[in-house]
Design a protein around this motif. Structure first.
Motif, PDB file in Angstrom:
ATOM      1  N   SER A  93       0.828  -1.212   0.000  1.00  0.00           N
ATOM      2  CA  SER A  93       0.000   0.000   0.000  1.00  0.00           C
ATOM      3  C   SER A  93       0.860   1.258   0.000  1.00  0.00           C
ATOM      4  CB  SER A  93      -0.914  -0.004   1.232  1.00  0.00           C
ATOM      5  OG  SER A  93      -1.810  -1.093   1.200  1.00  0.00           O
ATOM      6  N   ALA A  94       1.918   1.260   0.814  1.00  0.00           N
ATOM      7  CA  ALA A  94       2.816   2.421   0.856  1.00  0.00           C
ATOM      8  C   ALA A  94       3.512   2.619  -0.483  1.00  0.00           C
ATOM      9  CB  ALA A  94       3.848   2.241   1.969  1.00  0.00           C
ATOM     10  N   ALA A  95       3.903   1.513  -1.122  1.00  0.00           N
ATOM     11  CA  ALA A  95       4.560   1.604  -2.429  1.00  0.00           C
ATOM     12  C   ALA A  95       3.594   2.163  -3.469  1.00  0.00           C
ATOM     13  CB  ALA A  95       5.073   0.234  -2.861  1.00  0.00           C
ATOM     14  N   ARG A  96       2.330   1.713  -3.428  1.00  0.00           N
ATOM     15  CA  ARG A  96       1.333   2.217  -4.387  1.00  0.00           C
ATOM     16  C   ARG A  96       1.088   3.713  -4.156  1.00  0.00           C
ATOM     17  NH1 ARG A  96      -4.191  -1.018  -5.303  1.00  0.00           N
ATOM     18  NH2 ARG A  96      -2.737  -2.310  -6.487  1.00  0.00           N
ATOM     19  N   TRP A  97       0.998   4.129  -2.887  1.00  0.00           N
ATOM     20  CA  TRP A  97       0.764   5.546  -2.588  1.00  0.00           C
ATOM     21  C   TRP A  97       1.937   6.400  -3.059  1.00  0.00           C
ATOM     22  CZ3 TRP A  97       3.522   8.961   0.433  1.00  0.00           C
ATOM     23  CH2 TRP A  97       2.895  10.190   0.704  1.00  0.00           C
ATOM     24  N   ALA A  98       3.170   5.976  -2.730  1.00  0.00           N
ATOM     25  CA  ALA A  98       4.353   6.748  -3.118  1.00  0.00           C
ATOM     26  C   ALA A  98       4.496   6.797  -4.629  1.00  0.00           C
ATOM     27  CB  ALA A  98       5.605   6.137  -2.483  1.00  0.00           C
ATOM     28  N   SER A  99       4.218   5.668  -5.280  1.00  0.00           N
ATOM     29  CA  SER A  99       4.345   5.627  -6.737  1.00  0.00           C
ATOM     30  C   SER A  99       3.345   6.558  -7.403  1.00  0.00           C
ATOM     31  CB  SER A  99       4.140   4.192  -7.227  1.00  0.00           C
ATOM     32  OG  SER A  99       4.220   4.126  -8.629  1.00  0.00           O
ATOM     33  N   ARG A 101       1.935   9.211  -6.090  1.00  0.00           N
ATOM     34  CA  ARG A 101       2.250  10.602  -5.791  1.00  0.00           C
ATOM     35  C   ARG A 101       3.445  11.111  -6.592  1.00  0.00           C
ATOM     36  NH1 ARG A 101       0.287  13.258  -1.269  1.00  0.00           N
ATOM     37  NH2 ARG A 101      -1.856  12.557  -0.888  1.00  0.00           N
ATOM     38  N   LEU A 102       4.455  10.263  -6.774  1.00  0.00           N
ATOM     39  CA  LEU A 102       5.703  10.732  -7.370  1.00  0.00           C
ATOM     40  C   LEU A 102       5.828  10.444  -8.863  1.00  0.00           C
ATOM     41  CD1 LEU A 102       8.126   9.718  -4.472  1.00  0.00           C
ATOM     42  CD2 LEU A 102       7.169  11.965  -4.950  1.00  0.00           C
ATOM     43  N   THR A 103       5.161   9.406  -9.359  1.00  0.00           N
ATOM     44  CA  THR A 103       5.291   9.061 -10.775  1.00  0.00           C
ATOM     45  C   THR A 103       3.958   9.097 -11.514  1.00  0.00           C
ATOM     46  OG1 THR A 103       4.999   6.674 -10.433  1.00  0.00           O
ATOM     47  CG2 THR A 103       7.240   7.553 -10.203  1.00  0.00           C
ATOM     48  N   GLY A 104       2.837   9.152 -10.786  1.00  0.00           N
ATOM     49  CA  GLY A 104       1.534   9.175 -11.429  1.00  0.00           C
ATOM     50  C   GLY A 104       1.030   7.824 -11.880  1.00  0.00           C
ATOM     51  N   ARG A 105       1.705   6.754 -11.529  1.00  0.00           N
ATOM     52  CA  ARG A 105       1.257   5.412 -11.905  1.00  0.00           C
ATOM     53  C   ARG A 105       1.722   4.418 -10.848  1.00  0.00           C
ATOM     54  NH1 ARG A 105       5.497   2.610 -14.520  1.00  0.00           N
ATOM     55  NH2 ARG A 105       7.354   3.896 -14.822  1.00  0.00           N
ATOM     56  N   ASP A 106       1.192   3.195 -10.926  1.00  0.00           N
ATOM     57  CA  ASP A 106       1.516   2.145  -9.963  1.00  0.00           C
ATOM     58  C   ASP A 106       2.706   1.344 -10.486  1.00  0.00           C
ATOM     59  OD1 ASP A 106       1.536   0.317  -7.936  1.00  0.00           O
ATOM     60  OD2 ASP A 106      -0.261  -0.757  -8.591  1.00  0.00           O
ATOM     61  N   ALA A 107       3.928   1.757 -10.125  1.00  0.00           N
ATOM     62  CA  ALA A 107       5.146   1.105 -10.607  1.00  0.00           C
ATOM     63  C   ALA A 107       5.596   0.038  -9.608  1.00  0.00           C
ATOM     64  CB  ALA A 107       6.258   2.138 -10.796  1.00  0.00           C
ATOM     65  N   TRP A 108       5.906  -1.167 -10.105  1.00  0.00           N
ATOM     66  CA  TRP A 108       6.236  -2.286  -9.232  1.00  0.00           C
ATOM     67  C   TRP A 108       7.521  -2.059  -8.450  1.00  0.00           C
ATOM     68  CZ3 TRP A 108      10.880  -4.741  -9.473  1.00  0.00           C
ATOM     69  CH2 TRP A 108      11.641  -4.553 -10.635  1.00  0.00           C
ATOM     70  N   TRP A 109       8.472  -1.316  -9.034  1.00  0.00           N
ATOM     71  CA  TRP A 109       9.780  -1.201  -8.395  1.00  0.00           C
ATOM     72  C   TRP A 109       9.753  -0.364  -7.123  1.00  0.00           C
ATOM     73  CZ3 TRP A 109      11.123   3.913  -8.336  1.00  0.00           C
ATOM     74  CH2 TRP A 109      10.601   4.736  -9.338  1.00  0.00           C
ATOM     75  N   TRP A 110       8.627   0.300  -6.843  1.00  0.00           N
ATOM     76  CA  TRP A 110       8.499   0.993  -5.575  1.00  0.00           C
ATOM     77  C   TRP A 110       8.349   0.010  -4.413  1.00  0.00           C
ATOM     78  CZ3 TRP A 110       9.302   5.674  -3.658  1.00  0.00           C
ATOM     79  CH2 TRP A 110       9.467   6.729  -4.542  1.00  0.00           C
ATOM     80  N   VAL A 111       7.943  -1.207  -4.692  1.00  0.00           N
ATOM     81  CA  VAL A 111       7.752  -2.195  -3.622  1.00  0.00           C
ATOM     82  C   VAL A 111       9.081  -2.534  -2.932  1.00  0.00           C
ATOM     83  CG1 VAL A 111       7.061  -4.568  -3.123  1.00  0.00           C
ATOM     84  CG2 VAL A 111       5.645  -3.131  -4.601  1.00  0.00           C
TER      85      VAL A 111
END
Length: 293
Positions: A93-99, A101-111
């Motif tokens: 969830s934190a990775a999805r939120w940060a992604s 906010r910062l990239t505008g999409r749900d990027a897997w590498w934020w996990v």
């Protein structure tokens, strides 16, 4: 309409409304399964690593380590479910939120990026509180990052694309077989050598041994010994002897006897730098008190 067709229709409907929610039953099951499989593989790998690492007592190897699997099944599965809910899914969830906010999409590498935060914090707290050296915390940190990031990625994939539990368990079984095969081949061919303590004798043990914190053990050629401020409140004059208790180097013992204590010491180290070791602590959490020259 078949069940598979209905599932695809449902997934397309969810996709049109945005990413499916992370907190779903399939994500919980997949993440917990990944944690369980990862823990079992870690136990197997560390079993092989323990054969090659210097130690005061002979390791049980991967065979002994795999005896922990029933324990993992009884207590590890509930623990994996709890850890998944409290740690893995919040990481996703934190990775999805940060992604977002910062990239505008749900990027897997934020996990894996977000997985670094709790693991690094926990490793730092434990390392500082336990006064550990750099080696053990580094391995614990690496293991924790791999377990958390891997489980979080699988939970994320299950939330987006469907059930993944059976696939995780199947690939985990294949991975366990592969790890055993690679480890057995490495030791069987001599690529990796199993550790064995140095073979010593009574004459080679004579001298002054220290724990590095003021504790001293002096072994004299005539069989007398002097202990000063050793653990276990061991101080005074006594006797010592060298007692090979079996055919292998693991069976060597140094027997000491004083008025208030009679610790037995095991041998470890290398031929040029042997060590004396005494086990202490409870059975479930043993520690080793080590003397060097």
């Amino acid at each position: 309409m078949s069940e598979n067709t209905a599932e695809r229709v449902r997934e397309r409907a969810e996709a049109s409304e945005g990413p499916p929610p992370v907190w779903s039953g399939r994500a919980v099951a997949a993440g917990a399964g990944a944690l369980y499989v990862g823990a079992a593989l870690a136990v197997e790998v560390y079993g092989f690593a323990g054969l090659a690492a210097e130690a005061p007592a002979q390791g049980e190897g991967p065979e002994g380590a795999m005896l922990v699997v029933p324990f993992l099944t009884c207590l590890g599965v509930p623990s994996a479910l709890v850890a998944n809910v409290w740690l893995v899914l919040p990481t996703v969830s934190a990775a999805r939120w940060a992604s977002a906010r910062l990239t505008g999409r749900d990027a897997w590498w934020w996990v894996p990026v977000m997985a670094l935060v709790p693991v690094s914090a926990a490793t730092a707290v434990v390392g500082i509180s336990k006064h550990l050296g750099a080696g053990a915390p580094a391995w614990a940190w690496l293991t924790g990052v791999v377990l958390l990031a891997g489980a979080a990625l699988i939970a994320r994939d299950a939330a987006l694309h469907g059930r993944r539990l059976l696939r995780v368990l199947g690939y985990g079984g294949l991975a366990a077989v592969a790890v055993f095969g690679v480890g057995a081949a490495a030791f069987g061919t001599g690529l990796v050598t199993e550790y064995s303590p140095p073979k010593v004798n009574a004459a080679g043990l004579v001298g002054t041994w220290s724990d590095g914190h003021g504790g001293i053990l002096r072994l004299s050629p005539d069989g007398t010994a002097r202990a000063d401020d050793l653990k276990f409140h061991c101080t005074g004059t006594g006797t010592w002897s060298y007692a090979p208790d079996g055919p292998t180097a693991w069976d060597q013992l140094v027997l000491t006897e004083f008025e208030d204590c009679a610790p037995d010491w095991r041998i470890s180290g290398t031929p040029g730098h042997p060590k004396l070791n005494r086990e202490y602590g409870v059975v479930d959490d043993p520690h080793w008190y080590t003397l060097t020259r």
